[in-house]
Motif scaffolding. Sequence first.
Motif, mmCIF file in Angstrom:
data_model
loop_
_atom_site.group_PDB
_atom_site.id
_atom_site.type_symbol
_atom_site.label_atom_id
_atom_site.label_comp_id
_atom_site.label_asym_id
_atom_site.label_seq_id
_atom_site.Cartn_x
_atom_site.Cartn_y
_atom_site.Cartn_z
ATOM 1 N N HIS A 87 0.845 -1.198 0.000
ATOM 2 C CA HIS A 87 0.000 0.000 0.000
ATOM 3 C C HIS A 87 0.879 1.246 0.000
ATOM 4 N N LYS A 121 -8.519 -4.588 -6.246
ATOM 5 C CA LYS A 121 -8.451 -4.703 -4.794
ATOM 6 C C LYS A 121 -9.838 -4.499 -4.203
ATOM 7 N N THR A 181 -8.609 -0.124 -6.697
ATOM 8 C CA THR A 181 -9.483 -0.311 -5.544
ATOM 9 C C THR A 181 -10.905 0.111 -5.904
ATOM 10 N N ALA A 206 0.625 -2.657 -5.641
ATOM 11 C CA ALA A 206 0.110 -1.856 -4.527
ATOM 12 C C ALA A 206 -1.273 -1.286 -4.817
ATOM 13 N N SER A 207 -1.921 -0.897 -3.743
ATOM 14 C CA SER A 207 -3.212 -0.217 -3.854
ATOM 15 C C SER A 207 -3.293 0.863 -2.786
ATOM 16 N N ILE A 208 -4.237 1.761 -2.993
ATOM 17 C CA ILE A 208 -4.540 2.795 -2.002
ATOM 18 C C ILE A 208 -6.029 2.698 -1.707
ATOM 19 N N ASP A 220 2.249 -6.168 3.042
ATOM 20 C CA ASP A 220 1.210 -5.290 3.567
ATOM 21 C C ASP A 220 1.880 -4.116 4.290
#
Lengths: 281, 254
Positions: free
Chosen positions: A11, A111, A86, A43-45, A227
């Motif tokens: 993230h 996500k 996301t 990754a994601s936000i 993570d």
Amino acid sequence: MTEPLIDAHAHFLHEGCGRSDWSDVNAARLRAGERMGITCHVASILGSFGFHSPTYFPSPDDVTAGNDAMLALCRQHGSLVRMLVTVNPNHSTHARGEIERCVAKGAVGIKLAASRRADDPLVDPICGLAVKHGLPILHHIWQHRRRDWPNQEISDGADLAVLARRHPNVTLILAHIGGGGDYLHSFAAVRDVPNIVADVSGSGVDRGMLDAAVVSLGSQRLLWGSDITMETGLAKLRALENTGLSTADDIKDIRWRNAARIFGESVAPLPARRPPHPGRK
Amino acid sequence: MIDVNTLIGPYPFRYIPHPDPDVLLRVLDREELSGAWVGHLPSAFYRDPSQGNAQLYSTLVSHAPRLRPVPTIRPDWPGWEGAVVAARDAGAPAVRAYPPQWQLAPDDSRMRDLALVCGDAGLAILLTIRFEDVRQRHPLDVAGDLQAAAVRSLARAGERVRLIVTAAGREFIEEVHWSLTPDEQKRVVWDFSWVWGPPEDHFAKLLRTIGGARFVFGSHWPLRLSQNPRANLELLPKEMSEVRLADPDRLFAR
């Protein structure tokens, strides 16, 4: 060339997350990643991570802002950073639009946090788009939910298994076996559901957890990840190498080859591809 | 470097692979650690830990001095003072105490008595905030975490008191540290087996604000991967790569 290492569960933060140190946190991830030899952060936000709307129930505006920030990070860092788009399935039209928009710009997966339980019908259109674009879905999981927890509509391995059986052509990534709850329950719940793989991230570093994961799921159904605690990721990487649980080939699978197979070659080349695992039909 | 936070013996709530001294010795070799302070895990859950202590002493005698026993002493059990004498005579560097498992309140005077008597005997008190993440606990594991107030109370009990607090996170450490006077702060060291590294960098922040002298190496083996604290040290920002931790053998040095 050193062996690739793909963080399948990362993230980043952005300016709209309400933290003055957001760029320091991002820099720390890249610093530690360089030290560890991470070749790609997938990754994601999650929206604004709680600043404007709840982390696990992000508003459409926050979802878009977070995805925009991820797209910018991908542009900035090239092949070092790849994004998962996301979405919040409660806002179905917006969610589908975000997937189309971000996939067109290079997103390698979807996500899902905890906005809706995994087996909820509102997740089906998301899975439909995953099939259309050949994308995996990383699903936030509470290992063995025994009650509801505040601020999330939490799913566990059994819930994810229901969704996975409904969508056998989608690879579902059961998030962070070390991220809280009873991972042994998860392994039992998804062992016979071959289109579910698990990532090993999370702050939990219980001895025996990796052993059980390898025995239950096999090395071709495990992804390495960190993570929000990278030291636990490094510890697990070392543990895989030291416990004698896995062969060198198995470790390569967990380090990167499974991720390359699932996310596609933009996260890593595949010079020595092993036969695909039989999970996806 | 010594690992102050290791245990042998099974855990009642889940299977743990090989919680045995022979395996621990191999782990120490692999992690390049010179020795370990070793407790007896089942004793935390015994009503009377004296039999567990006897087993700990007899099991470790052939592994001395690399493995040093850290017996469990509960101060609400008759005759506990004798257990302190036995611990000192057995070469123990510290004793373990588990107030939540014994349902002792944070300000229980018997815990303060134990800390004072142990301090006079040159024995540190080793406290455990938790054995497992709260999210995965067995339904029968209802003791809860050790409270910061309990650590504060013991740190304030007297100047000879020495505490090794294990399995705490950043917020807990900060709450206790900054609630103590500078003299009281020096009575407490922390392991970082549960402190987060990057990207949040809790460990680095604590080293900057509280200082390396307040930390000792502890892994929480066999419950947690022994590789974790070493990984945390390795991932510190470059300018902190030479950080010096406290020497647990010198907790009572002036």
